[in-house]
Design a protein around this motif. Structure first.
Motif, PDB file in Angstrom:
ATOM      1  N   THR A 204       0.856  -1.189   0.000  1.00  0.00           N
ATOM      2  CA  THR A 204       0.000   0.000   0.000  1.00  0.00           C
ATOM      3  C   THR A 204       0.890   1.237   0.000  1.00  0.00           C
ATOM      4  N   PRO A 205       0.333   2.391  -0.378  1.00  0.00           N
ATOM      5  CA  PRO A 205       1.160   3.608  -0.428  1.00  0.00           C
ATOM      6  C   PRO A 205       1.383   4.274   0.930  1.00  0.00           C
ATOM      7  N   ILE A 206       0.881   3.690   2.022  1.00  0.00           N
ATOM      8  CA  ILE A 206       0.965   4.355   3.321  1.00  0.00           C
ATOM      9  C   ILE A 206       2.412   4.558   3.755  1.00  0.00           C
ATOM     10  N   VAL A 207       3.197   3.496   3.732  1.00  0.00           N
ATOM     11  CA  VAL A 207       4.592   3.592   4.174  1.00  0.00           C
ATOM     12  C   VAL A 207       5.378   4.515   3.250  1.00  0.00           C
ATOM     13  N   LEU A 208       5.218   4.329   1.952  1.00  0.00           N
ATOM     14  CA  LEU A 208       5.941   5.155   0.988  1.00  0.00           C
ATOM     15  C   LEU A 208       5.577   6.628   1.135  1.00  0.00           C
TER      16      LEU A 208
ATOM     17  N   ILE B  24       7.355   8.554   3.738  1.00  0.00           N
ATOM     18  CA  ILE B  24       8.745   8.865   3.408  1.00  0.00           C
ATOM     19  C   ILE B  24       8.833   9.956   2.347  1.00  0.00           C
ATOM     20  N   LEU B  25       8.016   9.826   1.319  1.00  0.00           N
ATOM     21  CA  LEU B  25       8.080  10.774   0.203  1.00  0.00           C
ATOM     22  C   LEU B  25       7.563  12.157   0.579  1.00  0.00           C
ATOM     23  N   ILE B  26       6.481  12.216   1.359  1.00  0.00           N
ATOM     24  CA  ILE B  26       5.908  13.521   1.716  1.00  0.00           C
ATOM     25  C   ILE B  26       6.908  14.381   2.478  1.00  0.00           C
TER      26      ILE B  26
ATOM     27  N   VAL C 269      -4.373   2.954  15.646  1.00  0.00           N
ATOM     28  CA  VAL C 269      -4.006   4.321  15.990  1.00  0.00           C
ATOM     29  C   VAL C 269      -2.513   4.410  16.300  1.00  0.00           C
ATOM     30  N   LEU C 270      -2.003   3.454  17.066  1.00  0.00           N
ATOM     31  CA  LEU C 270      -0.586   3.476  17.430  1.00  0.00           C
ATOM     32  C   LEU C 270       0.309   3.349  16.209  1.00  0.00           C
ATOM     33  N   LEU C 271      -0.083   2.491  15.254  1.00  0.00           N
ATOM     34  CA  LEU C 271       0.742   2.323  14.060  1.00  0.00           C
ATOM     35  C   LEU C 271       0.814   3.624  13.255  1.00  0.00           C
ATOM     36  N   LEU C 272      -0.320   4.295  13.098  1.00  0.00           N
ATOM     37  CA  LEU C 272      -0.319   5.565  12.382  1.00  0.00           C
ATOM     38  C   LEU C 272       0.471   6.629  13.137  1.00  0.00           C
ATOM     39  N   LEU C 273       0.400   6.610  14.463  1.00  0.00           N
ATOM     40  CA  LEU C 273       1.161   7.558  15.263  1.00  0.00           C
ATOM     41  C   LEU C 273       2.663   7.302  15.145  1.00  0.00           C
ATOM     42  N   ILE C 274       3.045   6.041  15.086  1.00  0.00           N
ATOM     43  CA  ILE C 274       4.462   5.694  14.896  1.00  0.00           C
ATOM     44  C   ILE C 274       4.941   6.180  13.537  1.00  0.00           C
ATOM     45  N   PHE C 275       4.133   5.912  12.508  1.00  0.00           N
ATOM     46  CA  PHE C 275       4.476   6.386  11.170  1.00  0.00           C
ATOM     47  C   PHE C 275       4.598   7.911  11.129  1.00  0.00           C
ATOM     48  N   SER C 276       3.643   8.573  11.772  1.00  0.00           N
ATOM     49  CA  SER C 276       3.635  10.045  11.719  1.00  0.00           C
ATOM     50  C   SER C 276       4.805  10.636  12.488  1.00  0.00           C
ATOM     51  N   MET C 277       5.192  10.016  13.599  1.00  0.00           N
ATOM     52  CA  MET C 277       6.358  10.509  14.336  1.00  0.00           C
ATOM     53  C   MET C 277       7.605  10.414  13.468  1.00  0.00           C
ATOM     54  N   PHE C 278       7.772   9.282  12.818  1.00  0.00           N
ATOM     55  CA  PHE C 278       8.913   9.120  11.912  1.00  0.00           C
ATOM     56  C   PHE C 278       8.870  10.176  10.809  1.00  0.00           C
ATOM     57  N   SER C 279       7.690  10.383  10.242  1.00  0.00           N
ATOM     58  CA  SER C 279       7.542  11.311   9.127  1.00  0.00           C
ATOM     59  C   SER C 279       7.825  12.755   9.540  1.00  0.00           C
ATOM     60  N   VAL C 280       7.277  13.160  10.689  1.00  0.00           N
ATOM     61  CA  VAL C 280       7.472  14.534  11.162  1.00  0.00           C
ATOM     62  C   VAL C 280       8.938  14.783  11.498  1.00  0.00           C
ATOM     63  N   LEU C 281       9.564  13.831  12.170  1.00  0.00           N
ATOM     64  CA  LEU C 281      10.981  13.995  12.514  1.00  0.00           C
ATOM     65  C   LEU C 281      11.860  13.997  11.266  1.00  0.00           C
ATOM     66  N   LEU C 282      11.517  13.159  10.280  1.00  0.00           N
ATOM     67  CA  LEU C 282      12.280  13.138   9.033  1.00  0.00           C
ATOM     68  C   LEU C 282      12.158  14.476   8.311  1.00  0.00           C
TER      69      LEU C 282
END
Length: 247
Positions: A16-20, A23-25, A97-110
């Motif tokens: 799915t495009p969620i992980v990508l 990273i890309l955004i 919810v936790l999985l999306l929060l983990i993804f978003s933390m990585f994304s915001v910090l990146l």
């Protein structure tokens, strides 16, 4: 149990495009702002504040899209039957919810690392240190927690279309609260917190008068709403029967 659910939800994101997207955004957003800042006439502080304002205002829109994607996953993974037949649905919903929060933390910090590195090293901006930028990113992420919770409820209760629509509307409200119209009511409008709280934090670090009072007023409201939201989410999840989705 929660760990198994997290692992299961993570596997569902493959293909799915969620992980990508997470990273890309950050890469695209940071790159565009660095290009703009290379010829912007604003001072350094204004450039950084504008970056966090823009990212924070767009956050609710992305949350709406990503929570809608979680709905799509469950629909594709057995028409919600795998979720509805679980003996402990609260753990499964908490995992999402936790999985999306983990993804978003990585994304915001990146996003912050790329922008901060580019701003400090390429554009020679150094008024606001990297540590303050990272803290502003963390504050933004914390501010998004109530949004993720309520967007997940909206998505599972009313479908992906409503989730995306509410996300877009929340983004518009968040942007509006950055104007003078939101100076007095933004503290009570949680969809604006992802843009307004980091902005207020940065004003505080720059020594602007009144910022500490704004932070002192919004923090108790944030803590209370987040706690109430989580409790309601778990209660709602335990009784969720998929009535709206199945129709």
């Amino acid at each position: 149990m929660l760990r198994k659910n997290l692992h299961s939800d993570l596997l569902k994101t493959k293909g799915t495009p969620i992980v990508l997207a997470h990273i890309l955004i950050p890469v695209i957003t940071s790159g565009l702002f660095l290009i703009y800042n290379s010829f912007s006439v604003w001072n350094e502080n204004t450039r950084i504040i504008a970056f966090y304002q823009a990212v924070g205002a767009g956050f609710p829109v992305l949350i709406g899209i990503f929570t809608a994607s979680m709905i799509k996953q469950e629909q594709n993974a057995g028409g919600f039957q795998n979720l509805l037949t679980l003996p402990q649905k609260t753990t499964a919903f908490l995992s999402k919810v936790l999985l999306l929060l983990i993804f978003s933390m990585f994304s915001v910090l990146l996003t912050t690392v790329i922008f901060g590195f580019g701003f400090c090293m390429i554009l020679k901006g150094s008024t606001i240190g990297m540590g303050i930028c990272m803290m502003a990113a963390f504050v933004m992420w914390c501010s998004s927690i109530p949004l993720y919770i309520w967007q997940m409820i909206m998505a599972f209760q009313f479908g992906e279309g409503v989730s995306i629509g509410v996300g877009i509307l929340s983004g518009l409200v968040s942007a509006l609260m950055l104007t003078g119209l939101g100076d007095y009511i933004w503290k009570y409008t949680f969809v604006s917190w992802t843009s307004r709280i980091p902005y207020t934090y940065l004003k505080f670090t720059l020594g602007e008068s009144g910022a500490i009072n704004e932070l002192g007023a919004v923090i108790p409201i944030y803590c209370i709403l987040t706690l109430i939201s989580m409790i309601y989410y778990l209660l709602w999840a335990s009784r969720y029967e998929g009535i709206k989705i199945s129709e």
